[in-house]
Design a protein around this motif. Structure first.
Motif, PDB file in Angstrom:
ATOM      1  N   SER A  45      22.015  18.841   2.474  1.00 50.42           N
ATOM      2  CA  SER A  45      23.415  19.198   2.264  1.00 50.42           C
ATOM      3  C   SER A  45      24.295  18.176   2.965  1.00 50.42           C
ATOM      4  CB  SER A  45      23.702  20.598   2.826  1.00 50.42           C
ATOM      5  OG  SER A  45      25.090  20.884   2.760  1.00 50.42           O
ATOM      6  N   ARG A  47      27.885  18.245   2.135  1.00 47.66           N
ATOM      7  CA  ARG A  47      29.176  18.647   1.564  1.00 47.66           C
ATOM      8  C   ARG A  47      30.345  18.275   2.489  1.00 47.66           C
ATOM      9  NH1 ARG A  47      25.897  23.014   0.043  1.00 47.66           N
ATOM     10  NH2 ARG A  47      26.473  24.180   1.917  1.00 47.66           N
ATOM     11  N   THR A  48      30.067  18.097   3.752  1.00 42.81           N
ATOM     12  CA  THR A  48      31.104  17.640   4.687  1.00 42.81           C
ATOM     13  C   THR A  48      30.796  16.195   5.066  1.00 42.81           C
ATOM     14  OG1 THR A  48      29.879  18.362   6.647  1.00 42.81           O
ATOM     15  CG2 THR A  48      31.284  19.991   5.556  1.00 42.81           C
TER      16      THR A  48
END
Length: 413
Positions: A45, A47-48
């Motif tokens: 991940s 996403r940031t």
């Protein structure tokens, strides 16, 4: 320090934050300056600005997992290294990372905060996995199976497997359309990376390969990192290509990429554009060869016609010469015959006249009058019977003797 000891001695326990701090200090002193750990990425991940994933290891005991944090500053610093080796961090990729263990006091979550990665480990793992798959394909007789399929001389019916709308799709379609060749195209729209890619591509290969209205299948995907293209090293795709009933052409990635799918395909090309261009070239070569054959046939036909015309002219001239000769001979014969018709009667008439004159002369010479004129005479009885010898005369009969100048009657004694 005295405060901490007093706190622990007084209460008999550490505060949570204090305990986590001691744990982190203990791990830091144990693993200074850090530690290398390898495993497989799961639950990636980003996403940031930061990236998080699970690093897992599977063995006979089960699955071991550790949470990994890759903060923005380290992620930016590692990007050039990843690009250099054309690697993308994503699920399923095996990595060797360097970092320090840490327990976050806000959640009590244990993690490995990484600051470095060894790309050689990932590349080596990918290569080793590829080698094992290739060995199994060779042992199973699948490695060269698709190359035994029959490829039509002019493959005009194409089955295309790619992600519709992608750059690879547009590049390939542009090449096919610009060729001006009337291809008949069937398309299977699939994912070309990610978890769904492998089953979708395998299903598309089997579906198109079972059709009887296609000549060849084109499996295409544009460029990307090695990990983006990793699905094309999957054994399932390689087996599907090998056992496909139609020849499979591949155009995967860039010029430097070469997957197991490329190795087992009927023919492999560096890019989707090159793959489409190869099909166009096959058709154009067939057209050129066909035109060459027709030109050769036309040349041979013209030669044969010229030869036949020459022979016909020769025979015509021979017939004409013979006909003229025959006519001239006939004309000569007719002229001779006509001349004979003119001269022959006269000749015959003259000959007959001569014969008539000859016979007339003979008759004249044999005429008794002429004979008697030379002193001969003819004696007959009074009845007119000619006496040819003395014994024909009977005594006492009267006989008449004729001379050239008169007659005398006598009596036989």
């Amino acid at each position: 320090m005295s405060d901490e000891l007093d706190l622990g001695a007084t209460t008999g326990a550490f505060g949570v934050r204090q305990f986590i701090g001691k744990v982190n200090n203990a791990m830091k002193s144990t693993f200074t300056p850090g530690i290398w750990v390898h495993g497989e990425i799961e639950s990636w991940s980003n996403r940031t600005q930061h990236a998080y994933f699970q690093l897992v290891e599977r063995d006979e005991k089960g699955t071991a997992t550790i949470h990994v944090s890759l903060f923005a500053n380290n992620l930016r610093r590692l990007q050039p290294l990843l690009r250099q080796h054309r690697l993308t961090l994503q699920d399923g990729v095996k990595v060797k990372v360097f970092g320090v263990p840490d327990v976050y006091d806000g959640s009590g979550k244990f993690s490995l905060k990484i600051s470095d990665i060894d790309p050689r480990f990932t590349l080596g793992d990918l290569a080793a996995a590829r080698d094992e798959i290739v060995k199994r394909l060779i042992a199973g007789g699948l490695y060269d199976e698709n190359r035994e399929r029959e490829l039509p001389a002019a493959p005009l019916r194409l089955g295309i497997i790619t992600s519709v709308g992608s750059a690879a799709w547009h590049d390939a379609m542009h090449e096919l359309e610009e060729s001006g060749i009337g291809f008949n195209i069937k398309v299977a729209n699939v994912r070309v990376q990610g978890d769904e890619a492998i089953p979708m591509i395998v299903e598309a290969i089997w579906a198109l390969g079972s059709r009887d209205d296609l000549d060849v299948i084109l499996l295409m995907r544009g460029g990307g990192s090695r990990t983006d293209l990793a699905c094309f090293d999957a054994e399932e795709i390689a087996v599907a290509i090998a056992q496909c009933g139609l020849p499979v052409f591949t155009g995967i990635g860039h010029e430097i990429d070469h997957s197991i799918a490329d190795e087992v395909a009927y023919a492999a090309y560096k890019t989707p554009t090159a793959c489409a261009s190869a099909v166009c070239e096959l058709v154009n070569e067939f057209v050129e060869e066909t035109e060459d054959v027709w030109a050769s046939i036309a040349g041979i036909a013209q030669q044969q016609l010229a030869l036949a015309e020459s022979r016909l002219n020769e025979r015509g001239n021979a017939i004409r010469t013979k006909a003229i000769t025959a006519v001239e001979r006939a004309h000569t014969h007719v002229a001779l015959s006509a001349n004979r018709l003119v001269t022959r009667p006269l000749s015959l008439l003259a000959t007959h006249e001569t014969q008539v004159d000859f016979f007339a002369e003979r008759v004249r010479l044999l005429d008794p009058v002429n004979t008697m004129a030379r002193g001969w005479s003819i004696t007959r009885t009074t009845a007119g019977v000619t006496l040819r010898k003395a014994g024909d005369a009977i005594s006492g009969d009267d006989i008449v003797t004729t001379f050239s100048d008169g007659t005398v009657v006598s009596t036989v004694k």
